[in-house]
Design an enzyme around this catalytic site. Structure first.
Site: not given
Ligand code: NAD
Length: 253
Positions: A145, A158
């Site tokens: 991130s 986080y």
């Molecule tokens: P999102 O919330 O759509 O995806 C998160 C995923 O993790 C989902 O598919 C959710 O079902 C899964 N998840 C969470 N808890 C879980 C559990 N207990 N068991 C099984 N699955 C679980 O959001 P995203 O943005 O697609 O996030 C994906 C990754 O990217 C994450 O690690 C997030 O921290 C990281 N990220 C996102 C951003 C952003 O701006 N969206 C930026 C930096 C990093």
């Protein structure tokens, strides 16, 4: 030829958090590049399946709550039953809890750190011991991130966990590069997914963030597909322990 180095034909990728957002983007990207995909999530991944199949790929799903203590053994047993080898692991599932540092409870801290940090290490270890190290081949991509580099606001657990992802990536790369295993991370910038719904619905924060992104827009799951295929493929054979930002220029400001 160089484009052939990006092909993933005959390979199998495991992607956690595959039902939505960036995880779904990785699944579609790998399918387009020729890999079979095993998605891991808490609920059925029908939309991801449809997108992978539309790209001509094969999709399997493992439904498990990654916060349960037996999640890793469930994943390993199902992989064993589904395929002869795994070549690529994407540690994508993650959770964010926004709260002032003064109010963070131990319960919330553990929830974030155990999924975003502890599981990244131990699932990587399980995959490496079973598939990557014996086969002298494997690609681990963990999702970091901007808060692997910065402290953020109201997200201390986080920021801690995503900083750890960058450290784990370097530590594992140092030990496993000699065995043909590439361990790297992708640090997405501000992407329009469920993870940022609250942020985007806060007009002031949203505007401040957008104003600071040189590319002038939020990222989308499509934006991480190229970096995902690169780090999953032979094209990145000599890239080890690096965290690649896909951030529209955010870190450069
Ligand atoms: P999102 O919330 O759509 O995806 C998160 C995923 O993790 C989902 O598919 C959710 O079902 C899964 N998840 C969470 N808890 C879980 C559990 N207990 N068991 C099984 N699955 C679980 O959001 P995203 O943005 O697609 O996030 C994906 C990754 O990217 C994450 O690690 C997030 O921290 C990281 N990220 C996102 C951003 C952003 O701006 N969206 C930026 C930096 C990093």
């Amino acid at each position: 030829m160089i484009l052939d180095q990006f092909r993933l034909n005959g390979e199998t990728a495991v992607v956690t958090g595959a039902n939505t957002g960036l995880g779904q983007g990785f699944c579609v990207a790998f399918a387009q590049a020729g890999a079979d995909v095993i998605g891991v999530a808490r609920r059925s991944m029908q939309e991801t399946r449809e997108k992978v199949e539309a790209a001509g790929g094969v999709f399997h799903e493992i439904i498990v709550d990654l916060s349960s203590p037996d999640a890793i053994s469930v994943i390993m047993e199902r992989c064993e039953a589904l395929c002869s080898r795994v070549d690529i692991l994407v540690n994508n599932a993650g959770v964010i809890i926004r709260e002032d540092a003064k109010d963070v409870s131990e319960e919330n801290w553990d929830k974030v750190v155990s999924l975003n940090e502890k599981l990244v290490f131990f699932l990587s270890q399980a995959m490496a011991n079973r598939y990557f190290l014996p086969n002298h081949y494997g690609k681990i991509i963990s999702i970091a991130s901007m808060l692997s580099f910065q402290g953020g606001i109201r997200v201390p657990s986080y920021a801690a966990s995503k900083s750890a992802v960058m450290g784990i990536t370097k530590a594992l790369a140092n030990e496993w590069a000699p065995f043909g295993v590439n361990v790297n991370a992708i640090a997405p910038g501000y992407m329009a997914t469920n993870n940022t719904t609250n942020l985007r619905s806060d007009a002031q924060r949203s505007e401040a963030i957008l104003e600071r992104i040189p590319a002038g827009r939020w990222g989308t799951p499509d934006d991480i597909m190229g970096a995902g295929v690169f780090l999953a493929s032979d094209a990145s054979a000599y890239v080890n322990g690096f965290t690649l930002a896909v951030d529209g220029g955010w870190l450069g400001r």
